[in-house]
Scaffold this motif. Structure first.
Motif, PDB file in Angstrom:
ATOM      1  N   HIS A   4       0.700  -1.120  -0.017  1.00  0.00           N
ATOM      2  CA  HIS A   4      -0.057  -0.086   0.123  1.00  0.00           C
ATOM      3  C   HIS A   4       0.954   1.132  -0.075  1.00  0.00           C
ATOM      4  CE1 HIS A   4      -3.400   2.679   0.927  1.00  0.00           C
ATOM      5  NE2 HIS A   4      -2.762   3.202   1.896  1.00  0.00           N
ATOM      6  N   VAL A   5       1.972   1.281   0.862  1.00  0.00           N
ATOM      7  CA  VAL A   5       2.665   2.452   0.917  1.00  0.00           C
ATOM      8  C   VAL A   5       4.389   1.867   0.572  1.00  0.00           C
ATOM      9  CG1 VAL A   5       4.013   4.232   2.362  1.00  0.00           C
ATOM     10  CG2 VAL A   5       1.462   3.429   2.604  1.00  0.00           C
ATOM     11  N   ALA A  83      -0.175   2.725  -3.370  1.00  0.00           N
ATOM     12  CA  ALA A  83      -0.866   4.061  -3.339  1.00  0.00           C
ATOM     13  C   ALA A  83      -0.393   5.161  -3.021  1.00  0.00           C
ATOM     14  CB  ALA A  83      -2.097   3.279  -2.673  1.00  0.00           C
ATOM     15  N   GLY A  84       0.807   5.065  -2.401  1.00  0.00           N
ATOM     16  CA  GLY A  84       1.307   6.335  -1.882  1.00  0.00           C
ATOM     17  C   GLY A  84       2.881   5.645  -1.524  1.00  0.00           C
ATOM     18  N   ILE A  85       4.010   6.784  -1.512  1.00  0.00           N
ATOM     19  CA  ILE A  85       5.203   6.583  -1.452  1.00  0.00           C
ATOM     20  C   ILE A  85       5.936   7.493  -0.447  1.00  0.00           C
ATOM     21  CG2 ILE A  85       7.485   6.858  -2.651  1.00  0.00           C
ATOM     22  CD1 ILE A  85       5.783   6.294  -5.330  1.00  0.00           C
ATOM     23  N   VAL A  86       6.731   7.151   0.369  1.00  0.00           N
ATOM     24  CA  VAL A  86       7.554   7.865   1.244  1.00  0.00           C
ATOM     25  C   VAL A  86       9.016   7.714   0.802  1.00  0.00           C
ATOM     26  CG1 VAL A  86       8.316   8.029   3.651  1.00  0.00           C
ATOM     27  CG2 VAL A  86       5.987   7.330   3.037  1.00  0.00           C
ATOM     28  N   SER A  87       9.554   8.838   0.568  1.00  0.00           N
ATOM     29  CA  SER A  87      10.941   8.978   0.185  1.00  0.00           C
ATOM     30  C   SER A  87      11.639   9.575   0.984  1.00  0.00           C
ATOM     31  CB  SER A  87      10.918   9.747  -1.136  1.00  0.00           C
ATOM     32  OG  SER A  87      12.082   9.713  -2.047  1.00  0.00           O
ATOM     33  N   LEU A  88      12.711   8.844   1.588  1.00  0.00           N
ATOM     34  CA  LEU A  88      13.386   9.044   2.848  1.00  0.00           C
ATOM     35  C   LEU A  88      14.856   9.399   2.362  1.00  0.00           C
ATOM     36  CD1 LEU A  88      11.836   6.615   4.896  1.00  0.00           C
ATOM     37  CD2 LEU A  88      11.880   8.890   5.587  1.00  0.00           C
ATOM     38  N   HIS A  89      15.717  10.666   2.644  1.00  0.00           N
ATOM     39  CA  HIS A  89      17.038  10.620   1.908  1.00  0.00           C
ATOM     40  C   HIS A  89      17.901  11.234   3.047  1.00  0.00           C
ATOM     41  CE1 HIS A  89      15.371   9.417  -1.572  1.00  0.00           C
ATOM     42  NE2 HIS A  89      14.364  10.087  -1.216  1.00  0.00           N
ATOM     43  N   ALA A 123      22.231   5.636   9.830  1.00  0.00           N
ATOM     44  CA  ALA A 123      21.091   6.557  10.620  1.00  0.00           C
ATOM     45  C   ALA A 123      19.980   6.993   9.664  1.00  0.00           C
ATOM     46  CB  ALA A 123      21.886   7.935  11.118  1.00  0.00           C
ATOM     47  N   LEU A 124      20.149   6.917   8.641  1.00  0.00           N
ATOM     48  CA  LEU A 124      19.028   6.859   7.523  1.00  0.00           C
ATOM     49  C   LEU A 124      18.726   5.871   7.045  1.00  0.00           C
ATOM     50  CD1 LEU A 124      17.701   8.339   4.883  1.00  0.00           C
ATOM     51  CD2 LEU A 124      19.636   7.906   3.359  1.00  0.00           C
ATOM     52  N   GLY A 125      19.450   4.590   7.073  1.00  0.00           N
ATOM     53  CA  GLY A 125      18.800   3.265   6.944  1.00  0.00           C
ATOM     54  C   GLY A 125      17.856   3.041   7.884  1.00  0.00           C
ATOM     55  N   PHE A 126      18.160   3.146   9.375  1.00  0.00           N
ATOM     56  CA  PHE A 126      17.238   3.005  10.239  1.00  0.00           C
ATOM     57  C   PHE A 126      15.791   3.619   9.972  1.00  0.00           C
ATOM     58  CE2 PHE A 126      21.089   1.748  13.254  1.00  0.00           C
ATOM     59  CZ  PHE A 126      20.851   0.296  12.872  1.00  0.00           C
ATOM     60  N   CYS A 127      15.627   4.882   9.683  1.00  0.00           N
ATOM     61  CA  CYS A 127      14.782   5.508   9.435  1.00  0.00           C
ATOM     62  C   CYS A 127      13.779   4.878   8.293  1.00  0.00           C
ATOM     63  CB  CYS A 127      15.102   7.151   8.901  1.00  0.00           C
ATOM     64  SG  CYS A 127      15.644   8.045  10.219  1.00  0.00           S
ATOM     65  N   ALA A 128      14.744   4.484   7.294  1.00  0.00           N
ATOM     66  CA  ALA A 128      13.878   3.687   6.273  1.00  0.00           C
ATOM     67  C   ALA A 128      13.146   2.276   6.722  1.00  0.00           C
ATOM     68  CB  ALA A 128      14.667   3.384   4.928  1.00  0.00           C
ATOM     69  N   LEU A 129      13.859   1.428   7.645  1.00  0.00           N
ATOM     70  CA  LEU A 129      13.457   0.354   7.945  1.00  0.00           C
ATOM     71  C   LEU A 129      12.113   0.483   8.771  1.00  0.00           C
ATOM     72  CD1 LEU A 129      16.745  -1.574   8.972  1.00  0.00           C
ATOM     73  CD2 LEU A 129      15.108  -2.113   7.150  1.00  0.00           C
ATOM     74  N   ALA A 130      12.073   1.873   9.875  1.00  0.00           N
ATOM     75  CA  ALA A 130      11.009   2.187  10.560  1.00  0.00           C
ATOM     76  C   ALA A 130       9.851   2.377   9.674  1.00  0.00           C
ATOM     77  CB  ALA A 130      11.597   3.201  11.444  1.00  0.00           C
ATOM     78  N   ALA A 131       9.967   3.141   8.677  1.00  0.00           N
ATOM     79  CA  ALA A 131       8.913   3.597   7.777  1.00  0.00           C
ATOM     80  C   ALA A 131       8.293   2.239   7.062  1.00  0.00           C
ATOM     81  CB  ALA A 131       9.447   4.408   6.482  1.00  0.00           C
ATOM     82  N   ALA A 132       9.179   1.315   6.717  1.00  0.00           N
ATOM     83  CA  ALA A 132       8.763   0.363   5.987  1.00  0.00           C
ATOM     84  C   ALA A 132       8.103  -0.694   6.969  1.00  0.00           C
ATOM     85  CB  ALA A 132      10.152  -0.750   5.504  1.00  0.00           C
ATOM     86  N   GLU A 133       8.410  -0.876   8.314  1.00  0.00           N
ATOM     87  CA  GLU A 133       7.617  -1.728   9.152  1.00  0.00           C
ATOM     88  C   GLU A 133       6.468  -0.976   9.575  1.00  0.00           C
ATOM     89  OE1 GLU A 133      10.553  -1.904  12.372  1.00  0.00           O
ATOM     90  OE2 GLU A 133      11.931  -3.161  11.278  1.00  0.00           O
ATOM     91  N   ALA A 134       6.438   0.143   9.491  1.00  0.00           N
ATOM     92  CA  ALA A 134       5.091   0.920   9.739  1.00  0.00           C
ATOM     93  C   ALA A 134       4.033   0.684   8.550  1.00  0.00           C
ATOM     94  CB  ALA A 134       5.106   2.490   9.998  1.00  0.00           C
ATOM     95  N   ALA A 135       4.767   0.725   7.373  1.00  0.00           N
ATOM     96  CA  ALA A 135       3.783   0.526   6.129  1.00  0.00           C
ATOM     97  C   ALA A 135       3.285  -1.018   6.019  1.00  0.00           C
ATOM     98  CB  ALA A 135       4.479   0.782   4.847  1.00  0.00           C
TER      99      ALA A 135
END
Length: 281
Positions: A4-5, A83-89, A123-135
């Motif tokens: 979905h995300v 249906a939506g995208i989160v783009s973390l950089h 530090a960025l990678g952990f943010c991406a993992l957190a977003a993926a787990e939430a999605a």
């Protein structure tokens, strides 16, 4: 696998490939310019090749991905059913990557939230993992962004470099610039603060600096449940020794990742880099 995300990041997250595959995270590469040759990080230039080039004092610069690369990544995610995208950089203080993603997001066929995490490497990678787990738990775009932002707010990153010269050349040391005159004569410990690289402490020898790096990571972790990453460039023995010490000393350790940074970050830190990222769960 359709989600979905969808989660998109960039190559400076240095996420382990199995983790990216497991969570369906897409990475858009930055570029390293070696002499007159432009090479994509992660596929066309290795950290080891970069370290050799730096040691030979070859000209090395870096550049952001083009907006078109993000357009392709967002289109692929939408075509796969997102249906939506989160783009973390990585921090916009370091690179124009965030700006390129913002430009591309305006043309996407599904909503895209572009986030400047203020972070880099795992530090960025952990943010991406957190977003993926939430999605994966059924969260919305906003919920995935909130999970990533919470991780970023709680994150601590400490790193040692043999010399500040590479950071000075690239203009990446922020407010620490004023300390260069004295800092170049000692071994610096630095941290990420507000998306910038800041001087944390100045230590007289490499061994004392690395011991202090260990103490900072242990103190920050405390007894909470934490993930930790240890990064290096051309210093695998240092990294493994630090990782083993952290395994022994952090009681709430959940996951520990040890990896060599890629060519983009390596170009600005130089060989000998040792870093510890502490990410409370």
């Amino acid at each position: 696998m359709s989600r979905h995300v969808a989660i998109v990041t960039d190559s400076t997250a240095y996420l382990p490939h199995p983790a990216m595959a497991r969570h369906g995270i897409t990475s858009v590469p930055l570029t390293v310019v070696l002499g007159d040759e432009a090479l994509e990080e992660g596929t066309e230039i290795s950290a080891r090749s970069l370290a050799v080039a730096l040691q030979k004092r070859r000209s090395v610069t870096t550049s952001r991905p083009s907006p078109e690369m993000f357009v392709r990544a967002y289109r692929a995610a939408a075509d796969a059913g997102a249906a939506g995208i989160v783009s973390l950089h990585l921090s916009a203080e370091f690179s124009g990557t965030y700006d390129a993603a913002v430009v591309a997001a305006k043309t996407a066929s599904v909503p895209v939230r572009v986030v400047d995490t203020g972070m880099v490497a795992m530090a960025l990678g952990f943010c991406a993992l957190a977003a993926a787990e939430a999605a994966e738990a059924g969260g919305s775009v906003d919920e995935a962004v909130a999970a990533a932002e919470k991780r970023a707010a709680d994150m601590s990153a400490y790193f040692y470099v043999d010399t500040l010269d590479y950071l000075r050349r690239g203009g990446r040391i922020g407010a620490a610039q004023a300390l260069l005159g004295s800092a170049l004569a000692v071994k610096p410990l630095l941290t990420l603060d507000g998306g910038r690289i800041e001087m944390l402490e100045k230590v007289r020898t490499a061994s004392k600096a690395i011991a202090r790096l260990e103490e900072l990571a242990v103190e920050r972790a405390g007894t909470a449940s934490v993930d930790v990453a240890v990064h290096h460039l051309a210093a695998p023995e240092r990294a493994e020794k630090l990782a083993q010490r952290l395994r022994e000393r952090i009681p709430g350790l959940v996951e520990l990742h040890v990896s060599e940074v890629g060519a983009v970050i390596g170009a600005h830190t130089g060989p000998g880099l040792l870093a510890a990222v502490v990410s409370p769960r």
